[in-house]
Enzyme design. Structure first.
Site, PDB file in Angstrom:
ATOM      1  N   ASP A 263       0.838  -1.203   0.000  1.00 24.43           N
ATOM      2  CA  ASP A 263       0.000   0.000   0.000  1.00 24.43           C
ATOM      3  C   ASP A 263       0.875   1.256   0.000  1.00 24.43           C
ATOM      4  OD1 ASP A 263      -2.690   1.229   0.444  1.00 24.43           O
ATOM      5  OD2 ASP A 263      -1.706   1.971   2.243  1.00 24.43           O
ATOM      6  N   GLU A 326       1.675  -0.720  -5.061  1.00 23.18           N
ATOM      7  CA  GLU A 326       0.876   0.456  -5.439  1.00 23.18           C
ATOM      8  C   GLU A 326       1.891   1.552  -5.780  1.00 23.18           C
ATOM      9  OE1 GLU A 326      -2.838   3.277  -4.050  1.00 23.18           O
ATOM     10  OE2 GLU A 326      -1.365   2.659  -2.578  1.00 23.18           O
TER      11      GLU A 326
HETATM   12  C1  BGC Z   1      -5.338   2.604  -0.524  1.00 27.40           C
HETATM   13  C2  BGC Z   1      -6.451   3.476  -0.089  1.00 27.40           C
HETATM   14  C3  BGC Z   1      -6.152   3.970   1.315  1.00 27.40           C
HETATM   15  C4  BGC Z   1      -4.779   4.634   1.388  1.00 27.40           C
HETATM   16  C5  BGC Z   1      -4.307   4.806   2.788  1.00 27.40           C
HETATM   17  C6  BGC Z   1      -4.178   3.584  -0.591  1.00 27.40           C
HETATM   18  O1  BGC Z   1      -3.215   3.261  -1.306  1.00 27.40           O
HETATM   19  O2  BGC Z   1      -5.539   2.005  -1.786  1.00 27.40           O
HETATM   20  O3  BGC Z   1      -7.681   2.824  -0.143  1.00 27.40           O
HETATM   21  O4  BGC Z   1      -7.116   4.895   1.696  1.00 27.40           O
HETATM   22  O5  BGC Z   1      -3.816   3.860   0.747  1.00 27.40           O
HETATM   23  O6  BGC Z   1      -3.924   3.583   3.316  1.00 27.40           O
END
Ligand code: BGC
Length: 608
Positions: A263, A326
């Site tokens: 993430d 991500e």
């Molecule tokens: C997730 C989101 C989240 C954020 C904070 C992002 O990359 O995909 O859904 O709100 O990270 O963790």
């Protein structure tokens, strides 16, 4: 559309909707691990003789599940782990290979799971560790792997690490988070003209609105949060944090998971100088001044070492666990850098650029594919159209009239280009977005703060559409979010019976992709590079070759090809599948595609 500096969740939100082990941590992890004998993932040698060294993820399709919305086994209006287990046969039949489950750990659910209060357990509302173990075991029987979400940037403010950290300035965990004194020197004036004695250390703003610094009166310091104040940033310059997070990864790998989706990976580090960000004209949806977040949202080199270390943790496990990042990148070089110079960092950095094009432009797609396909480190392309942060691509790419046809077109691009595609639950049905209509219905806090300009992300997180019954068959209780409007026509039960449905098209694509040597192993070769209307390419390996042609327009288009340049001599192409009623074979040099139609044909040596 031009990528903004905060690509991925960041621009997606704003554009579309918006050392040594700490012994307590180690003990905690050990205690949880002891709840079940460690189930090391066994090596599964289901490989093709020609590519026996390929890791499983090279030929896999990953399917993202938002657990709150997928399947509700206990009928309380919220999805759960048992619900996912009950739907494994559906997923097997669909043809996906791995499930990325967004956070299902204990959490106050401020950010619906992305605020984690215990990294080594399952949230009671979703089930138990035993339910999770059962899911892994049942999935494995079906040759489906489970990928967990690793949220490294921040924890919840209710995590005991943070509770300890905020308890006193001398607590051993103080330095696990980013604490700073108020700004010194001339203080800025507040709205009534008085100096603000508790002025934040700098002008950085949280992605989810307002200052990125939260005052903590107990110890008279600010802590830093890139997202909500309830999500304090972990201090990645502290080796103990890294060690603790690597232990978390081991905890789940020991339970048999096949890897992690990482993430918000770009936000792990901030510049140590904490320089103010440049302010730009205008205000955002939260009423804050627009800013160029160049000092707290950037790919600092420290991330690379952290990724290499995490890869080493994974490399100690069998069956090639994978990192799915991500990885938001402003420039293609940044995305390519995420693989690491020796391809030893993130194996699958998600490429969100398909999610940003938002228009059916053959040339834009061709350019984007070429840019990543030809990367010099041999990294695996990882395309994404939709996820839990962005408006579903059924709506983004749809023209309102031909959405189903366009959904098939985008599916074909996602599933026939070379790479490891990431699907989002329900895209195989043509699930549409359903944004809240009134502020009082919004669940996602950014939608409340930024209403009406920012409606939040509820619209893309609605319950999976299993059938045409009440609540789309998701739950007998009122679901936590209302189902999307098209559930009566776009649901699993109905589409399963209809050979012309989007679901049937996805199933066919996933099956052809697995069986066809060229589509599975072949290199990508762009064709007709000047054609603005039709995106055509080959996948080619030795004598095996597949042709893909996608008409990106609302007019019929004639496609003329000279495949001899690619060493292909067949005159007839054997149609493998098409989104229109195509004959069994067509001329390999000239054919006409109806509006938004896709054709996939065998043009290999054995085709004639
Ligand atoms: C997730 C989101 C989240 C954020 C904070 C992002 O990359 O995909 O859904 O709100 O990270 O963790």
């Amino acid at each position: 559309m031009k990528l903004s500096a905060k690509a991925g969740i960041l621009s997606l939100l704003s554009v579309f909707i918006y050392g040594t082990a700490d012994s307590a941590v180690a003990k905690d992890v050990e205690k949880k691990a002891a709840t079940k004998p460690v189930a090391k993932q066994s090596v599964e040698k289901k490989t093709n003789a020609k590519n026996s060294t390929d890791p499983w993820w090279k030929h896999a399709v990953i399917y993202e599940i938002y657990p709150r919305s997928f399947a509700d086994a206990d009928n309380n209006g919220m999805g759960d782990i048992k619900g996912i287990t009950q739907k494994l046969d559906y997923l097997k039949d669909l043809g996906v290979d791995a499930l990325w489950i967004t956070p299902c750990f204990p959490s106050p659910q401020v950010d619906f799971g992305y605020d984690i209060s215990d990294y080594c357990d399952i949230a009671p509302e979703y089930g138990t560790l035993a339910d999770f173990d059962e899911l892994v075991a049942e999935a494995k029987k079906r040759n489906i792997r489970i990928i967990m979400d690793l949220v490294m940037n921040h924890s919840s403010d209710k995590h005991k690490w943070f509770e300890e950290s905020r308890s006193s300035r001398t607590n051993p965990k103080r330095n696990w988070f980013v604490w700073r004194d108020p700004k010194s020197g001339p203080l800025p004036k507040n709205s009534s003209g008085a100096e603000d004695p508790k002025s934040p250390p700098n002008n950085w703003q949280a992605l989810f609105g307002h200052s990125a610094w939260q005052w903590d009166p107990k110890t008279n310091q600010y802590y830093y949060h890139f997202f909500y104040p309830e999500q304090p940033d972990l201090n990645w310059r502290n080796g103990q944090v890294k060690k603790a997070m690597n232990d978390v990864a081991r905890f789940w790998l020991d339970r048999g998971v096949a890897g992690f989706r990482l993430d918000a990976i770009n936000t792990l580090y901030e510049v140590p100088s904490l320089k103010d960000n440049p302010v730009k004209p205008g205000k955002n949806a939260y009423g804050d001044p627009n800013m160029d977040d160049k000092y707290n949202y950037l790919l600092l080199p420290e991330i690379k070492g952290t990724m290499r270390d995490l890869r080493k943790v994974l490399n100690n496990y069998q069956d090639n666990p994978v990192l799915l990042g991500e990885t938001t990148a402003e420039r293609i070089e940044q995305l390519i850098a995420a693989y690491g110079k020796n391809n030893d960092e993130i194996q699958l950095p998600m490429d969100f650029r398909f999610a940003y094009i938002n228009k059916l432009s053959a040339s834009e797609f061709r350019n984007k594919i070429a840019e990543i396909d030809e990367n010099e480190v041999g990294g695996q392309p990882t395309y994404v159209f939709s996820n839990h942060d962005i408006v579903r691509h059924y709506n983004r790419y749809g023209d309102g009239k031909n959405n189903d046809q366009i959904a098939k077109l985008t599916a074909a691009i996602l599933l026939t280009t070379r790479g490891t595609p990431v699907m989002y639950y329900g895209e195989e049905l043509g699930m549409e977005n359903r944004d809240p209509e009134r502020k009082e219905d919004v669940k996602d806090p950014i939608g409340i703060l930024g209403w009406p300009e920012q409606k939040g992300r509820d619209g893309c997180r609605t319950p999976m559409q299993w059938n045409a019954a009440k609540n789309a068959g998701f739950s007998t209780a009122n679901p936590w979010l209302p189902v999307a409007h098209n559930y009566k026509t776009h649901n699993v039960e109905l589409e399963d019976k209809d050979p012309a449905s989007i679901l049937s098209f996805y199933k066919q694509l996933l099956s052809v992709r697995k069986k066809n040597t060229a589509l599975k192993y072949g290199k990508y070769v762009a064709l007709n590079e000047d054609d603005e209307h039709v995106l055509s390419y080959l996948r080619k390996r030795g004598g095996a070759a597949a042709l893909v042609a996608c008409n990106m327009t609302d007019q019929p288009r004639k496609v003329t090809l000279d495949l001899s340049k690619s060493g292909i001599t067949v005159s007839e192409a054997k149609v493998l599948m098409a989104s229109y009623s195509a004959p069994d074979s067509i001329s390999a040099s000239s054919f006409t595609l109806p509006p938004y139609a896709v054709l996939i044909a065998d043009v290999g040596k054995s085709a004639n």
